[in-house]
Design a protein around this motif. Sequence first.
Motif, mmCIF file in Angstrom:
data_model
loop_
_atom_site.group_PDB
_atom_site.id
_atom_site.type_symbol
_atom_site.label_atom_id
_atom_site.label_comp_id
_atom_site.label_asym_id
_atom_site.label_seq_id
_atom_site.Cartn_x
_atom_site.Cartn_y
_atom_site.Cartn_z
ATOM 1 N N THR A 1 -3.030 5.015 -2.139
ATOM 2 C CA THR A 1 -2.377 4.243 -1.073
ATOM 3 C C THR A 1 -1.842 2.918 -1.623
ATOM 4 O O THR A 1 -0.888 2.369 -1.088
ATOM 5 C CB THR A 1 -3.353 3.965 0.085
ATOM 6 N N ILE A 2 -2.457 2.430 -2.695
ATOM 7 C CA ILE A 2 -1.994 1.208 -3.352
ATOM 8 C C ILE A 2 -0.759 1.501 -4.203
ATOM 9 O O ILE A 2 0.231 0.770 -4.174
ATOM 10 C CB ILE A 2 -3.112 0.614 -4.232
ATOM 11 N N ALA A 3 -0.830 2.598 -4.962
ATOM 12 C CA ALA A 3 0.260 2.957 -5.880
ATOM 13 C C ALA A 3 1.587 3.120 -5.167
ATOM 14 O O ALA A 3 2.649 2.861 -5.738
ATOM 15 C CB ALA A 3 -0.093 4.243 -6.621
ATOM 16 N N GLN A 4 1.539 3.532 -3.913
ATOM 17 C CA GLN A 4 2.760 3.761 -3.146
ATOM 18 C C GLN A 4 3.633 2.508 -3.083
ATOM 19 O O GLN A 4 4.861 2.585 -3.017
ATOM 20 C CB GLN A 4 2.411 4.227 -1.731
ATOM 21 N N SER A 5 3.005 1.333 -3.122
ATOM 22 C CA SER A 5 3.752 0.069 -3.066
ATOM 23 C C SER A 5 3.863 -0.620 -4.420
ATOM 24 O O SER A 5 4.785 -1.402 -4.643
ATOM 25 C CB SER A 5 3.073 -0.887 -2.073
ATOM 26 N N VAL A 6 2.926 -0.340 -5.317
ATOM 27 C CA VAL A 6 2.916 -1.022 -6.617
ATOM 28 C C VAL A 6 4.000 -0.491 -7.550
ATOM 29 O O VAL A 6 4.701 -1.253 -8.204
ATOM 30 C CB VAL A 6 1.526 -0.879 -7.284
ATOM 31 N N GLU B 1 -4.083 2.198 5.505
ATOM 32 C CA GLU B 1 -4.328 1.507 4.241
ATOM 33 C C GLU B 1 -3.056 1.337 3.423
ATOM 34 O O GLU B 1 -2.899 0.344 2.717
ATOM 35 C CB GLU B 1 -5.391 2.252 3.427
ATOM 36 N N THR B 2 -2.142 2.285 3.520
ATOM 37 C CA THR B 2 -0.858 2.147 2.823
ATOM 38 C C THR B 2 -0.130 0.910 3.332
ATOM 39 O O THR B 2 0.427 0.130 2.540
ATOM 40 C CB THR B 2 0.012 3.398 3.024
ATOM 41 N N ALA B 3 -0.151 0.722 4.654
ATOM 42 C CA ALA B 3 0.505 -0.457 5.251
ATOM 43 C C ALA B 3 -0.227 -1.738 4.866
ATOM 44 O O ALA B 3 0.404 -2.756 4.530
ATOM 45 C CB ALA B 3 0.554 -0.300 6.765
ATOM 46 N N LYS B 4 -1.561 -1.702 4.882
ATOM 47 C CA LYS B 4 -2.351 -2.890 4.546
ATOM 48 C C LYS B 4 -2.102 -3.330 3.108
ATOM 49 O O LYS B 4 -1.838 -4.519 2.838
ATOM 50 C CB LYS B 4 -3.843 -2.605 4.746
ATOM 51 N N PHE B 5 -2.149 -2.395 2.189
ATOM 52 C CA PHE B 5 -1.963 -2.743 0.779
ATOM 53 C C PHE B 5 -0.521 -3.123 0.477
ATOM 54 O O PHE B 5 -0.266 -3.920 -0.422
ATOM 55 C CB PHE B 5 -2.431 -1.614 -0.126
ATOM 56 N N ALA B 6 0.425 -2.562 1.226
ATOM 57 C CA ALA B 6 1.823 -2.953 1.032
ATOM 58 C C ALA B 6 1.990 -4.445 1.283
ATOM 59 O O ALA B 6 2.702 -5.143 0.535
ATOM 60 C CB ALA B 6 2.729 -2.146 1.955
ATOM 61 N N SER B 7 1.327 -4.957 2.317
ATOM 62 C CA SER B 7 1.400 -6.389 2.629
ATOM 63 C C SER B 7 0.731 -7.229 1.544
ATOM 64 O O SER B 7 1.269 -8.260 1.117
ATOM 65 C CB SER B 7 0.719 -6.659 3.979
ATOM 66 N N LEU B 8 -0.460 -6.791 1.085
ATOM 67 C CA LEU B 8 -1.164 -7.527 0.047
ATOM 68 C C LEU B 8 -0.376 -7.542 -1.254
ATOM 69 O O LEU B 8 -0.294 -8.568 -1.942
ATOM 70 C CB LEU B 8 -2.536 -6.889 -0.190
ATOM 71 N N ILE B 9 0.212 -6.423 -1.596
ATOM 72 C CA ILE B 9 0.971 -6.291 -2.853
ATOM 73 C C ILE B 9 2.232 -7.136 -2.800
ATOM 74 O O ILE B 9 2.614 -7.772 -3.779
ATOM 75 C CB ILE B 9 1.284 -4.808 -3.126
ATOM 76 N N LYS B 10 2.881 -7.165 -1.643
ATOM 77 C CA LYS B 10 4.074 -7.995 -1.485
ATOM 78 C C LYS B 10 3.723 -9.471 -1.645
ATOM 79 O O LYS B 10 4.436 -10.233 -2.315
ATOM 80 C CB LYS B 10 4.708 -7.754 -0.110
ATOM 81 N N ALA B 11 2.591 -9.876 -1.045
ATOM 82 C CA ALA B 11 2.159 -11.279 -1.143
ATOM 83 C C ALA B 11 1.792 -11.646 -2.575
ATOM 84 O O ALA B 11 2.030 -12.768 -3.031
ATOM 85 C CB ALA B 11 0.972 -11.517 -0.207
ATOM 86 N N ALA B 12 1.206 -10.676 -3.290
ATOM 87 C CA ALA B 12 0.788 -10.928 -4.681
ATOM 88 C C ALA B 12 1.924 -10.717 -5.674
ATOM 89 O O ALA B 12 1.789 -11.041 -6.860
ATOM 90 C CB ALA B 12 -0.371 -10.020 -5.038
ATOM 91 N N ASN B 13 3.043 -10.165 -5.198
ATOM 92 C CA ASN B 13 4.221 -9.917 -6.037
ATOM 93 C C ASN B 13 3.889 -9.032 -7.239
ATOM 94 O O ASN B 13 4.233 -9.330 -8.389
ATOM 95 C CB ASN B 13 4.825 -11.242 -6.506
ATOM 96 N N ILE B 14 3.192 -7.900 -6.949
ATOM 97 C CA ILE B 14 2.834 -6.958 -8.006
ATOM 98 C C ILE B 14 3.791 -5.779 -7.955
ATOM 99 O O ILE B 14 3.898 -5.110 -6.928
ATOM 100 C CB ILE B 14 1.391 -6.443 -7.816
ATOM 101 N N THR B 15 4.480 -5.512 -9.045
ATOM 102 C CA THR B 15 5.320 -4.319 -9.143
ATOM 103 C C THR B 15 5.216 -3.746 -10.556
ATOM 104 O O THR B 15 5.064 -4.490 -11.529
ATOM 105 C CB THR B 15 6.809 -4.632 -8.858
ATOM 106 N N LEU B 16 5.250 -2.443 -10.644
ATOM 107 C CA LEU B 16 5.163 -1.762 -11.929
ATOM 108 C C LEU B 16 6.250 -0.703 -12.008
ATOM 109 O O LEU B 16 6.659 -0.131 -11.008
ATOM 110 C CB LEU B 16 3.789 -1.087 -12.084
ATOM 111 N N ASP B 17 6.715 -0.431 -13.223
ATOM 112 C CA ASP B 17 7.714 0.611 -13.433
ATOM 113 C C ASP B 17 7.050 1.985 -13.403
ATOM 114 O O ASP B 17 5.891 2.131 -13.668
ATOM 115 C CB ASP B 17 8.429 0.410 -14.771
#
Length: 322
Positions: free
Chosen positions: A97-102, A306-322
């Motif tokens: 659910t985290i990877a979907q946004s990371v 959880e996908t929605a929750k982690f999407a918000s956290l990841i956006k705030a933390a500015n985490i992105t991976l290729d």
Amino acid sequence: MLKCFFRGLVAVQLAAASFLVAAQGWPAKTVTIVVPFPPGGTTDVLARAVANKLSPVLGQPVIVDNKPGAGATLGASLVAKAPADGYTLLMGAVHHTIAQSVFRKLPYDFQKDFAPITTVAIVPNVLVVNAQNPAANVQDLVTIAKSAANKLSYGSNGNGTAQHMIGTQFQQITGAQILHVPYKGSAPLTTDLISGQVDMSFDTVTPVLPFIKEGRLRPLAVTTAKRSSALPDVPTLQEAGVPGIAIGTWFGLLAPAGTPARVVTRLNGELVKIIQSPDFKKQMFDIGAEPVGDKPEEMARQIKEETAKFASLIKAANITLD
């Protein structure tokens, strides 16, 4: 033209009928549970515990196939592309659910390309350090970490996993800068943690519990909202002075989307009976896991939330991976 159309229609109908017959005779061969991490970690331990109980019930071998890599997304991708016939399953986890946004690009959509079966267990994560580390508690650790940028390192099960997310939040809240060292799974991470190659981790309780009991690792706090039954004397991060983190790791079985409802229903029924059996509950308690055994729609709802929750956290933390 019309003749070709009817030939095509007949072919589709025959294929559908053949698929239905196969589903009705399920299982007629080995069922494989793909684990997207190496052997020895919590995902692997739970998958093997389930496989051992499920095989005699189904009357067919149930095997575990480890496919580690890319923050658990490699194994998930393989299952998403597998035939939707009930013979290839995924032991998924919160990581997906985290990877979907990371990750910028994934070859699958975790909500659309999988059919949830049931959540097997929830396992608290725990902040642990090597027994030789001078930190006696979380505040000691924060003080050491803040004495110099990247003075300490923390290991995770890979980029985009729950451990990575917890480590990122921990740094944001405390203001400490800690070097992230991604691994392919818990087994190599725990080995390096014990030898002192990395200073700390936020791994699940299961792989580190034996070494905590031996005194080779020291638990400082659990990352869930409440204490772990396996480590009742270890405070939560909230109690230890680091508010705002309440993340545990769930593990559950999923099939490729399109798997016949009859197969999913059969798997859910058998698995829930296994998970709620006294011996399986004891087995889970011994490794620090809390057995669940929910319905497919309940698991689907948890994944969506959880996908929605982690999407918000990841956006705030500015985490992105290729």
